[in-house]
Enzyme design. Sequence first.
Site, short mmCIF file in Angstrom:
data_model
loop_
_atom_site.label_atom_id
_atom_site.label_comp_id
_atom_site.label_asym_id
_atom_site.label_seq_id
_atom_site.Cartn_x
_atom_site.Cartn_y
_atom_site.Cartn_z
N HIS A 29 -2.40 7.56 7.30
CA HIS A 29 -1.41 8.45 6.67
C HIS A 29 -2.06 9.77 6.25
O HIS A 29 -1.44 10.82 6.32
CB HIS A 29 -0.80 7.79 5.44
CG HIS A 29 0.33 6.84 5.73
ND1 HIS A 29 1.49 7.24 6.34
CD2 HIS A 29 0.49 5.51 5.46
CE1 HIS A 29 2.32 6.20 6.46
NE2 HIS A 29 1.73 5.14 5.93
N CYS A 45 5.82 -0.27 7.46
CA CYS A 45 5.48 0.97 6.75
C CYS A 45 6.72 1.40 5.97
O CYS A 45 7.83 1.43 6.52
CB CYS A 45 5.08 2.04 7.75
SG CYS A 45 4.65 3.60 6.96
N LEU A 46 6.50 1.75 4.70
CA LEU A 46 7.64 2.15 3.87
C LEU A 46 8.24 3.47 4.36
O LEU A 46 9.39 3.77 4.05
CB LEU A 46 7.20 2.25 2.40
CG LEU A 46 6.64 0.94 1.82
CD1 LEU A 46 6.11 1.15 0.41
CD2 LEU A 46 7.71 -0.16 1.82
N GLY A 68 0.84 -1.20 0.00
CA GLY A 68 0.00 0.00 0.00
C GLY A 68 0.87 1.24 0.00
O GLY A 68 2.06 1.18 0.32
N GLN A 118 3.11 10.01 1.38
CA GLN A 118 4.42 9.34 1.52
C GLN A 118 5.37 9.69 0.38
O GLN A 118 6.58 9.49 0.51
CB GLN A 118 4.23 7.81 1.60
CG GLN A 118 3.52 7.35 2.88
CD GLN A 118 3.31 5.86 2.91
OE1 GLN A 118 2.32 5.35 2.40
NE2 GLN A 118 4.26 5.14 3.47
N HIS A 121 -4.57 1.54 7.78
CA HIS A 121 -3.18 2.02 7.91
C HIS A 121 -2.95 3.19 6.92
O HIS A 121 -2.40 4.23 7.30
CB HIS A 121 -2.23 0.85 7.60
CG HIS A 121 -0.78 1.21 7.54
ND1 HIS A 121 0.15 0.75 8.45
CD2 HIS A 121 -0.07 1.98 6.67
CE1 HIS A 121 1.34 1.23 8.15
NE2 HIS A 121 1.23 1.96 7.06
N GLU A 122 -3.41 3.01 5.67
CA GLU A 122 -3.19 4.06 4.66
C GLU A 122 -4.04 5.29 4.96
O GLU A 122 -3.59 6.43 4.74
CB GLU A 122 -3.49 3.53 3.25
CG GLU A 122 -2.66 2.33 2.80
CD GLU A 122 -1.16 2.53 2.96
OE1 GLU A 122 -0.69 3.70 2.91
OE2 GLU A 122 -0.45 1.53 3.16
O1 K1U Z 1 4.05 2.31 3.88
C1 K1U Z 1 2.95 1.80 3.74
O2 K1U Z 1 1.95 2.36 4.11
C2 K1U Z 1 2.89 0.45 3.09
C3 K1U Z 1 2.82 -0.71 4.05
C4 K1U Z 1 1.38 -1.15 4.14
C5 K1U Z 1 0.99 -2.07 5.25
C6 K1U Z 1 1.70 -3.21 5.55
C7 K1U Z 1 1.28 -4.07 6.56
C8 K1U Z 1 0.13 -3.79 7.26
C9 K1U Z 1 -0.57 -2.65 6.96
C10 K1U Z 1 -0.16 -1.80 5.96
C11 K1U Z 1 3.72 -1.80 3.48
O3 K1U Z 1 3.51 -2.26 2.41
S1 K1U Z 1 5.05 -2.34 4.45
C12 K1U Z 1 5.77 -3.66 3.45
C13 K1U Z 1 4.96 -4.91 3.46
O4 K1U Z 1 4.07 -5.07 4.27
C14 K1U Z 1 5.24 -5.97 2.45
C15 K1U Z 1 6.31 -5.88 1.58
C16 K1U Z 1 6.53 -6.88 0.65
C17 K1U Z 1 5.72 -7.98 0.59
C18 K1U Z 1 4.66 -8.08 1.45
C19 K1U Z 1 4.42 -7.09 2.39
ZN ZN Z 2 2.59 3.26 6.07
#
Ligand code: K1U
Ligand code: ZN
Length: 173
Positions: A139, A93-94, A46, A51, A135-136
Amino acid sequence: MTIRKILTEPDPFLRQKSQDVSKVDDHIRKLMDDMLDTMYAAPGIGLAAIQVGIPKRVIVIDLSKEEEKKPLYFINPKIILKSNSNCTYEEGCLSVPGQFAEIDRPDQCHITYLDYNGAQQDLQADGLLATCIQHEMDHLEGILFIDYLSKLKKNFIIKKLSKQKKTLERIVI
Ligand code: K1U
Ligand code: ZN
């Protein structure tokens, strides 16, 4: 296709509230295309526009595990109902690189939003999709998942990320 820079904590820009999109036009569609490319490259599941430094209420999500991509686009999303029961996911979270924590959220939510073409939609989400949407949407209010942790844990993470940023800046200079 443009991969944009993802802002990371601590960055005051991530803490501002995003504004509604007044018109879904090619400019917004280009932003969403870039956000998807940025999210796939990271990789993540996401991304919110804030971001990548754009304070607009725009979110992209793709939870597909197979080769075939299944992007979801949410413009001006609004939660109209949340379930009383919660579920726990280990969130990342990225914008908080390398940090993960178990966060409790309602396990279902019903949202309204505009899609890629600006059409009004509604969606009943559960499981990881419901978690990711919430979560998004946090943000868009300037909230990060670390805000749900104890002050001690949150400050520890922020200090660590701050040090990492300073080290990286020195290497780049
Ligand atoms: O930064 C963000 O908002 C993105 C975040 C979203 C998220 C992840 C987990 C729970 C709720 C919301 C991510 O994508 S973090 C990376 C991640 O979860 C992932 C990366 C590669 C493969 C699978 C998952
Ligand atoms: Zn995030």
